[in-house]
Design a protein around this motif. Structure first.
Motif, PDB file in Angstrom:
ATOM      1  N   GLN A 561       0.650  -1.303   0.116  1.00 25.69           N
ATOM      2  CA  GLN A 561       0.119  -0.171   0.070  1.00 25.69           C
ATOM      3  C   GLN A 561       0.945   1.418  -0.106  1.00 25.69           C
ATOM      4  O   GLN A 561       0.261   2.437  -0.069  1.00 25.69           O
ATOM      5  N   ILE A 562       2.157   1.093   0.049  1.00 21.36           N
ATOM      6  CA  ILE A 562       3.081   2.317   0.146  1.00 21.36           C
ATOM      7  C   ILE A 562       3.302   2.532  -1.501  1.00 21.36           C
ATOM      8  O   ILE A 562       3.783   1.631  -2.351  1.00 21.36           O
ATOM      9  N   ARG A 563       3.247   3.853  -1.859  1.00 23.13           N
ATOM     10  CA  ARG A 563       3.531   4.281  -3.432  1.00 23.13           C
ATOM     11  C   ARG A 563       4.756   5.057  -3.333  1.00 23.13           C
ATOM     12  O   ARG A 563       4.707   6.381  -3.063  1.00 23.13           O
ATOM     13  N   PRO A 564       5.888   4.511  -3.323  1.00 21.64           N
ATOM     14  CA  PRO A 564       7.249   5.216  -3.409  1.00 21.64           C
ATOM     15  C   PRO A 564       7.636   6.000  -4.584  1.00 21.64           C
ATOM     16  O   PRO A 564       7.102   5.695  -5.865  1.00 21.64           O
ATOM     17  N   LEU A 565       8.235   7.081  -4.385  1.00 21.05           N
ATOM     18  CA  LEU A 565       8.781   7.780  -5.475  1.00 21.05           C
ATOM     19  C   LEU A 565      10.015   7.041  -6.024  1.00 21.05           C
ATOM     20  O   LEU A 565      10.091   7.227  -7.175  1.00 21.05           O
ATOM     21  N   HIS A 566      10.626   6.543  -5.042  1.00 22.91           N
ATOM     22  CA  HIS A 566      12.016   5.455  -5.439  1.00 22.91           C
ATOM     23  C   HIS A 566      12.038   4.373  -4.656  1.00 22.91           C
ATOM     24  O   HIS A 566      11.832   4.626  -3.368  1.00 22.91           O
ATOM     25  N   GLU A 567      12.282   3.266  -5.063  1.00 26.16           N
ATOM     26  CA  GLU A 567      12.457   1.994  -3.820  1.00 26.16           C
ATOM     27  C   GLU A 567      13.695   1.211  -4.437  1.00 26.16           C
ATOM     28  O   GLU A 567      13.891   1.262  -5.739  1.00 26.16           O
ATOM     29  N   VAL A 568      14.186   0.423  -3.531  1.00 27.80           N
ATOM     30  CA  VAL A 568      15.443  -0.453  -3.740  1.00 27.80           C
ATOM     31  C   VAL A 568      14.829  -1.421  -2.828  1.00 27.80           C
ATOM     32  O   VAL A 568      15.003  -1.566  -1.641  1.00 27.80           O
ATOM     33  N   VAL A 569      14.363  -2.548  -3.199  1.00 28.17           N
ATOM     34  CA  VAL A 569      13.694  -3.865  -2.461  1.00 28.17           C
ATOM     35  C   VAL A 569      14.623  -5.097  -2.947  1.00 28.17           C
ATOM     36  O   VAL A 569      14.536  -5.484  -4.114  1.00 28.17           O
ATOM     37  N   ALA A 570      15.060  -5.607  -2.194  1.00 26.88           N
ATOM     38  CA  ALA A 570      15.607  -7.094  -2.124  1.00 26.88           C
ATOM     39  C   ALA A 570      14.415  -8.154  -2.775  1.00 26.88           C
ATOM     40  O   ALA A 570      13.296  -8.091  -2.502  1.00 26.88           O
ATOM     41  N   PRO A 571      15.019  -9.055  -3.710  1.00 25.89           N
ATOM     42  CA  PRO A 571      13.911 -10.079  -4.287  1.00 25.89           C
ATOM     43  C   PRO A 571      13.244 -10.703  -3.549  1.00 25.89           C
ATOM     44  O   PRO A 571      12.061 -10.853  -3.518  1.00 25.89           O
ATOM     45  N   GLU A 572      13.905 -11.123  -2.390  1.00 27.59           N
ATOM     46  CA  GLU A 572      12.994 -12.102  -1.393  1.00 27.59           C
ATOM     47  C   GLU A 572      11.731 -11.178  -0.532  1.00 27.59           C
ATOM     48  O   GLU A 572      10.923 -11.745  -0.395  1.00 27.59           O
ATOM     49  N   VAL A 573      12.458  -9.832  -0.478  1.00 28.46           N
ATOM     50  CA  VAL A 573      11.564  -9.081   0.188  1.00 28.46           C
ATOM     51  C   VAL A 573      10.079  -8.773  -0.695  1.00 28.46           C
ATOM     52  O   VAL A 573       9.155  -8.609  -0.319  1.00 28.46           O
ATOM     53  N   ARG A 574      10.822  -8.579  -2.036  1.00 30.26           N
ATOM     54  CA  ARG A 574       9.612  -8.289  -3.017  1.00 30.26           C
ATOM     55  C   ARG A 574       8.575  -9.419  -2.936  1.00 30.26           C
ATOM     56  O   ARG A 574       7.279  -9.119  -3.350  1.00 30.26           O
ATOM     57  N   ARG A 575       9.052 -10.539  -2.949  1.00 30.36           N
ATOM     58  CA  ARG A 575       8.089 -11.647  -2.717  1.00 30.36           C
ATOM     59  C   ARG A 575       7.318 -11.720  -1.651  1.00 30.36           C
ATOM     60  O   ARG A 575       6.015 -12.171  -1.762  1.00 30.36           O
ATOM     61  N   LEU A 576       7.858 -11.291  -0.409  1.00 28.79           N
ATOM     62  CA  LEU A 576       6.989 -11.299   0.671  1.00 28.79           C
ATOM     63  C   LEU A 576       5.931 -10.128   0.750  1.00 28.79           C
ATOM     64  O   LEU A 576       4.862 -10.553   0.952  1.00 28.79           O
ATOM     65  N   VAL A 577       6.044  -8.942  -0.282  1.00 32.17           N
ATOM     66  CA  VAL A 577       5.194  -8.076  -0.420  1.00 32.17           C
ATOM     67  C   VAL A 577       4.183  -8.533  -1.430  1.00 32.17           C
ATOM     68  O   VAL A 577       2.782  -8.410  -1.168  1.00 32.17           O
ATOM     69  N   ALA A 578       4.572  -9.188  -2.347  1.00 29.74           N
ATOM     70  CA  ALA A 578       3.445  -9.829  -3.257  1.00 29.74           C
ATOM     71  C   ALA A 578       2.464 -10.838  -2.404  1.00 29.74           C
ATOM     72  O   ALA A 578       1.376 -10.765  -2.825  1.00 29.74           O
ATOM     73  N   GLY A 579       2.963 -11.522  -1.509  1.00 28.07           N
ATOM     74  CA  GLY A 579       2.148 -12.452  -0.747  1.00 28.07           C
ATOM     75  C   GLY A 579       1.385 -11.790   0.412  1.00 28.07           C
ATOM     76  O   GLY A 579       0.684 -12.426   1.014  1.00 28.07           O
ATOM     77  N   GLY A 580       1.990 -10.594   0.747  1.00 21.59           N
ATOM     78  CA  GLY A 580       1.175  -9.681   1.806  1.00 21.59           C
ATOM     79  C   GLY A 580       1.216 -10.075   3.181  1.00 21.59           C
ATOM     80  O   GLY A 580       0.715  -9.648   4.135  1.00 21.59           O
ATOM     81  N   THR A 581       2.564 -10.940   3.371  1.00 30.66           N
ATOM     82  CA  THR A 581       2.786 -11.314   4.839  1.00 30.66           C
ATOM     83  C   THR A 581       4.431 -11.792   4.802  1.00 30.66           C
ATOM     84  O   THR A 581       5.020 -11.567   3.929  1.00 30.66           O
ATOM     85  N   ASP A 582       4.807 -12.092   6.199  1.00 29.49           N
ATOM     86  CA  ASP A 582       6.074 -12.495   6.460  1.00 29.49           C
ATOM     87  C   ASP A 582       6.310 -13.730   7.409  1.00 29.49           C
ATOM     88  O   ASP A 582       5.057 -14.223   7.468  1.00 29.49           O
ATOM     89  N   ALA A 583       7.242 -14.545   7.707  1.00 32.08           N
ATOM     90  CA  ALA A 583       7.538 -15.488   8.107  1.00 32.08           C
ATOM     91  C   ALA A 583       7.675 -15.277   9.518  1.00 32.08           C
ATOM     92  O   ALA A 583       8.033 -16.270  10.216  1.00 32.08           O
TER      93      ALA A 583
END
Length: 593
Positions: A561-583
């Motif tokens: 739900q955050i709309r960044p002007l610019h982002e740097v996100v690690a691939p595994e974290v991007r997968r967490l965001v896509a899934g909507g949760t973490d471990a």
């Protein structure tokens, strides 16, 4: 006067003792920015509150929850006292005002408290009625008190209250979890008001004031109710009035002779940044004896900056009164001595990660901690949150509190109350409130270091998010508020959300700034900040009192739900965001409130 058995008796006594004296002045900016005040005498306050109380009594509201949604100070204090005089349970909440966050919060409170009646004003009546209808609570009776024809004061009957009757529900800010209503009894109110009086050495001649909202514990118990307890005078302005022009808070202190009052650390920061030299030249802050700093972590850097900036206006560094408290303990837990500069400790940052306070070592990172004073009217222990063993001085653990100011628990949450309000130490001592805050005692004084829930465990290290946020904010003058938190996949990842003011060549500039944030975190904390989101000003969530909502920011991040002007996100974290949760395990991070 005899010792009152409940706060209603105390309030009525003040009203009868001083009918012609001014109880409150509600300040606003008038034409050309000149401050104007609407006075309310003790006698008029009593007449209005008793009429409303009689109206509530006619409808059988004793013990019922009554929601109070006022943007007007006079109407709020009238409705609040009207509820107490009727024996109803007052439930202060923020007026919806079109803000989605407030609408959601009010809807949650209506549902949780099972309110029967709602007090508001004509400005908010339409929005409130629509809110009730759309959330399935059309049966709640809504009264616009500024248009109503209440009963006669003579129709009021003494409600027969006991000290342990619930006076009001203080809903927590929800900065870490969903709002929960603390059951504050008359005994709690009396005990905490006396603790505040003794700690801050206030009396009938004190002038107490501030700008915090009345649904906030400091705004309600500290700024609104304490003058009534003293039989003194309260001077109050709206949060909107402060945010629009922070200098108006300082002008109010000057022009109306406020001696005691304050706000969160954020308020002092805002004054340092936004009060101009021209505005400063017209201020006299010499009568401000007790500048309370609480409701969020106290920063030594802010105390220094404010004291230096406003010294020409007569402000004294020793006037600062750092303190610690929380809604679950009504308000105040620890405070210092008025007029005495609070102690500070510069400690080794690495040792702090291992839960210890140790002096600085050459060439090692340090952190400045400000004392919040000694326990006031209660008992404070530092306890290991896992083993529940009491810790010695100089060791960091969870702050546990016991005393008459501690509320009876959260409304309608018996299981949670057993864990949070009736905790037992390893040696069998019971009846403690688990605050969820981390701190240490040193020489009998409390040094708060952070929140147990917010603590970030990265690469086996305990990191405080506020340390990362402060460091990152120094990277660029373009940076505003920030929020740091961690998310977990196979390991913990640091995430930094940083507000930034952008220029024309913002794409190149933002990429450079994100890289600078990563470098700063890596160099200062020796962990990788793989996830940096640069966002527009206003994105980082705060409560109405200015408290940073890291938990809400983390949830927004994971929900995409955050709309960044610019982002740097690690691939595994991007997968967490896509899934909507973490471990993260469900039980990790005890002591949330």
């Amino acid at each position: 006067m005899a010792v009152p058995g409940n706060f209603t008796e105390l309030a009525l006594c003040r009203i009868h003792e001083r009918p012609d004296a001014t109880a409150y002045q509600f300040v606003r900016a008038g034409r050309e920015g000149v401050l104007e005040a609407d006075p309310l005498s003790y006698g008029e306050l009593g007449r209005r509150a008793l009429r409303l109380a009689a109206w509530l009594q006619e409808r059988g509201c004793h013990g019922q929850r009554v929601l109070i949604l006022h943007s007007d100070g006079e109407q709020f204090v009238t409705s609040f006292l009207g509820c107490l005089f009727a024996g109803a349970v007052a439930v202060p909440a923020p007026p919806p005002g079109g803000a989605r966050q407030n609408v959601e919060r009010v809807a949650a409170i209506v549902r949780d408290a099972a309110v029967s009646y709602l007090m508001t004003d004509s400005d908010n009546a339409s929005a409130v009625s629509q809110l009730l209808a759309t959330t399935g609570h059309a049966d709640v009776v809504c009264l616009a008190t500024d248009r109503a024809t209440p009963s006669a004061p003579d129709d009021w009957r003494e409600p027969g209250l006991f000290p342990d009757d619930v006076a009001y529900l203080q809903y927590t800010s929800g900065s870490v979890s969903e709002p929960k209503g603390v059951m504050v009894t008359h005994r709690n109110m009396l005990a905490n008001q006396e603790a505040v009086r003794q700690a801050m050495r206030t009396g009938p001649d004190s002038v107490v004031g501030g700008w915090l909202p009345f649904h906030h514990d400091m705004g309600l118990a500290g700024h609104l109710l304490h003058p009534l307890w003293l039989g003194g005078r309260g001077v109050l302005m709206s949060p909107v009035g402060f945010v629009r022009r922070p200098v108006n808070w300082l002008r109010m202190i000057d022009e109306y002779g406020i001696t005691t009052g304050g706000g969160p650390n954020l308020g002092y920061d805002l004054c340092v940044r936004r009060v101009t030299d021209e505005q400063l030249a017209g201020l006299d802050l010499a009568r401000w004896e007790t500048a309370v700093n609480g409701a969020e972590p106290v920063r030594a850097e802010t105390l220094d900056a404010f004291a230096e900036r406003f010294a020409p206006a007569g402000f004294r560094r020793s006037a600062f009164y750092p303190c610690y408290g929380l809604a679950e303990a009504t308000l105040l837990v620890c405070g210092g001595v008025p007029g005495v500069t609070a102690r500070e400790r510069t400690v080794d940052a690495g040792e702090l990660e291992h839960h210890g306070l140790r002096g600085p070592r050459p060439g090692r990172p340090t952190r400045r901690l400000v004392s919040c004073g000694i326990p006031r009217g209660c008992e404070v222990r530092i306890v290991d949150p896992e083993s529940h063993a009491q810790l010695p001085d100089g060791r960091v653990g969870e702050v546990w509190v016991r005393g008459d100011s501690v509320g009876h628990g959260y409304w309608n949450r018996p299981l949670e109350n057993g864990q949070a309000f009736r905790a037992v130490t390893a040696d069998g001592s019971g009846g403690f409130l688990r605050t969820g805050d981390l701190g240490a005692l040193d020489g009998g004084e409390l040094f708060v270091t952070g929140r147990l829930k917010d603590l970030m465990i990265v690469a086996g290290r305990n990191l405080y998010p506020q340390d990362i946020e402060r460091s990152v904010q120094r990277v660029s003058a373009l940076f505003g508020s920030s929020a740091a938190f961690s998310v977990e996949s196979d390991r913990d990842h640091v995430v930094v959300v940083q507000e930034v003011r952008t220029g024309r060549d913002f794409e190149t500039e933002l990429a450079s700034l994100a890289a600078a944030v990563q470098s700063r975190v890596a160099e200062e904390f020796e962990v990788a900040a793989e996830n940096v989101l640069l966002v527009r000003p206003g994105t980082v969530r705060r409560t109405t009192s200015g408290k940073l909502q890291r938990g809400a920011m983390r949830q927004m991040f994971l929900a995409g739900q955050i709309r960044p002007l610019h982002e740097v996100v690690a691939p595994e974290v991007r997968r967490l965001v896509a899934g909507g949760t973490d471990a993260r395990p469900a039980g990790r991070g005890a002591g949330e409130r």
